[in-house]
Design a protein around this motif. Structure first.
Motif, mmCIF file in Angstrom:
data_model
loop_
_atom_site.group_PDB
_atom_site.id
_atom_site.type_symbol
_atom_site.label_atom_id
_atom_site.label_comp_id
_atom_site.label_asym_id
_atom_site.label_seq_id
_atom_site.Cartn_x
_atom_site.Cartn_y
_atom_site.Cartn_z
ATOM 1 N N ALA A 1 8.666 -11.679 6.308
ATOM 2 C CA ALA A 1 7.617 -11.338 7.170
ATOM 3 C C ALA A 1 6.657 -11.222 6.569
ATOM 4 N N ALA A 2 5.373 -11.285 5.774
ATOM 5 C CA ALA A 2 4.388 -10.763 5.237
ATOM 6 C C ALA A 2 3.333 -10.403 5.627
ATOM 7 N N VAL A 3 2.437 -9.268 6.240
ATOM 8 C CA VAL A 3 1.627 -9.171 6.398
ATOM 9 C C VAL A 3 0.530 -8.866 5.804
ATOM 10 N N SER A 4 -0.937 -9.818 5.020
ATOM 11 C CA SER A 4 -2.027 -9.556 4.394
ATOM 12 C C SER A 4 -3.258 -9.436 6.130
ATOM 13 N N ASP A 5 -3.976 -7.777 5.136
ATOM 14 C CA ASP A 5 -5.325 -7.346 5.741
ATOM 15 C C ASP A 5 -6.151 -6.957 4.411
ATOM 16 N N PRO A 6 -6.988 -6.928 5.120
ATOM 17 C CA PRO A 6 -8.358 -6.417 4.173
ATOM 18 C C PRO A 6 -8.377 -5.263 3.962
ATOM 19 N N ASN A 7 -7.996 -4.535 4.613
ATOM 20 C CA ASN A 7 -6.773 -2.695 4.133
ATOM 21 C C ASN A 7 -6.703 -2.363 3.516
ATOM 22 N N PRO A 8 -6.970 -1.172 2.679
ATOM 23 C CA PRO A 8 -6.121 -1.168 0.755
ATOM 24 C C PRO A 8 -5.239 0.253 1.323
ATOM 25 N N THR B 1 8.665 -3.259 1.037
ATOM 26 C CA THR B 1 7.047 -3.177 0.014
ATOM 27 C C THR B 1 5.651 -3.655 0.936
ATOM 28 N N VAL B 2 5.207 -2.687 -0.171
ATOM 29 C CA VAL B 2 3.787 -3.055 0.448
ATOM 30 C C VAL B 2 3.034 -2.881 -1.171
ATOM 31 N N THR B 3 2.119 -3.746 -0.627
ATOM 32 C CA THR B 3 1.530 -4.113 -2.309
ATOM 33 C C THR B 3 0.113 -4.467 -1.991
ATOM 34 N N PRO B 4 -0.780 -3.945 -3.301
ATOM 35 C CA PRO B 4 -2.234 -4.498 -3.406
ATOM 36 C C PRO B 4 -2.494 -6.033 -2.959
ATOM 37 N N GLY B 5 -3.343 -6.355 -2.526
ATOM 38 C CA GLY B 5 -3.947 -7.942 -2.868
ATOM 39 C C GLY B 5 -3.411 -8.425 -0.944
ATOM 40 N N PRO B 6 -3.718 -9.930 -0.844
ATOM 41 C CA PRO B 6 -5.239 -10.252 -2.255
ATOM 42 C C PRO B 6 -6.108 -9.776 -1.624
ATOM 43 N N GLY B 7 -7.055 -9.813 -2.691
ATOM 44 C CA GLY B 7 -8.439 -9.228 -3.241
ATOM 45 C C GLY B 7 -8.356 -7.484 -2.806
ATOM 46 N N SER B 8 -9.414 -7.091 -2.036
ATOM 47 C CA SER B 8 -9.105 -5.527 -1.924
ATOM 48 C C SER B 8 -8.182 -5.116 -0.966
ATOM 49 N N GLY B 9 -7.505 -6.087 -0.495
ATOM 50 C CA GLY B 9 -6.314 -5.246 1.086
ATOM 51 C C GLY B 9 -5.213 -5.236 0.590
ATOM 52 N N LYS B 10 -4.403 -5.196 1.084
ATOM 53 C CA LYS B 10 -2.488 -5.302 0.712
ATOM 54 C C LYS B 10 -2.108 -6.000 1.734
ATOM 55 N N THR B 11 -0.743 -6.253 1.539
ATOM 56 C CA THR B 11 0.315 -7.143 1.780
ATOM 57 C C THR B 11 1.354 -6.145 2.640
ATOM 58 N N ILE B 12 2.333 -6.502 3.791
ATOM 59 C CA ILE B 12 3.036 -5.695 4.107
ATOM 60 C C ILE B 12 4.200 -6.356 3.759
ATOM 61 N N CYS B 13 5.743 -6.479 3.037
ATOM 62 C CA CYS B 13 6.801 -7.666 3.232
ATOM 63 C C CYS B 13 7.598 -6.831 4.040
ATOM 64 N N ALA B 14 8.279 -7.679 4.857
ATOM 65 C CA ALA B 14 9.747 -6.853 5.562
ATOM 66 C C ALA B 14 10.489 -8.088 5.332
ATOM 67 N N GLU B 15 11.816 -7.790 4.747
ATOM 68 C CA GLU B 15 12.738 -8.607 4.473
ATOM 69 C C GLU B 15 13.642 -8.003 5.897
ATOM 70 N N LEU B 16 14.301 -8.881 6.607
ATOM 71 C CA LEU B 16 15.238 -8.450 7.515
ATOM 72 C C LEU B 16 16.448 -9.647 7.347
ATOM 73 N N PRO B 17 17.912 -9.123 7.398
ATOM 74 C CA PRO B 17 19.009 -9.325 7.548
ATOM 75 C C PRO B 17 19.120 -10.732 8.420
ATOM 76 N N LEU B 18 19.315 -12.079 7.961
ATOM 77 C CA LEU B 18 20.101 -12.849 8.538
ATOM 78 C C LEU B 18 21.046 -12.703 9.899
#
Length: 136
Positions: free
Chosen positions: A82-89, A119-136
């Protein structure tokens, strides 16, 4: 969680966008539907964990991340992401949960506990993306 692996092609990634508290429900429903489309389907426990992580990340994006989000759900052989992006860096802040006033503070703790990798990575744009990996 269980030791299930995907033995066939996973469903195409799902993308959901929202810009209001009402859109949190749509993200939660999309996560549940995505979990059930996997072959084999996630266990009820794993599906609930995915829905909870999505709900917390999207809620935080709406409340603290600029009021809108983009959710991307995908699956691999051993994980669902699940990767969630928002405009706040700004990165999420862990805070002490409010046990008496009901003002929250539980979400980031829950996400960190349920995700195998976060993980928390920059982007898109000036925001950030939080990526959560869960086991199956």
């Amino acid at each position: 969680m269980n030791n299930t692996t995907i033995t066939s092609t996973p469903p195409a990634p799902t993308v959901v966008q929202g810009d209001s508290p009402a859109a949190i429900r749509r993200a939660r429903q999309a996560a549940g539907a995505f979990a059930h489309r996997l072959t084999p389907a996630l266990s009820p426990r794993a599906a609930d964990a995915l829905v909870l992580v999505v709900c917390e990340l999207v809620t935080n994006a709406v409340r603290h991340g600029g009021g809108r989000y983009t959710l991307r759900l995908s699956a691999g052989p051993e994980t669902v992401t699940a990767a969630v992006s928002d405009p706040n860096p700004d990165h999420p802040r862990e805070r002490t949960p409010d046990l008496e006033g009901g003002s929250g503070g539980f979400g980031w703790h829950l996400v960190r506990r349920l995700a195998d990798r976060l993980t928390v990575t920059p982007g898109p744009g000036s925001g950030k993306t939080i990526c959560a990996e869960l086991p199956l």
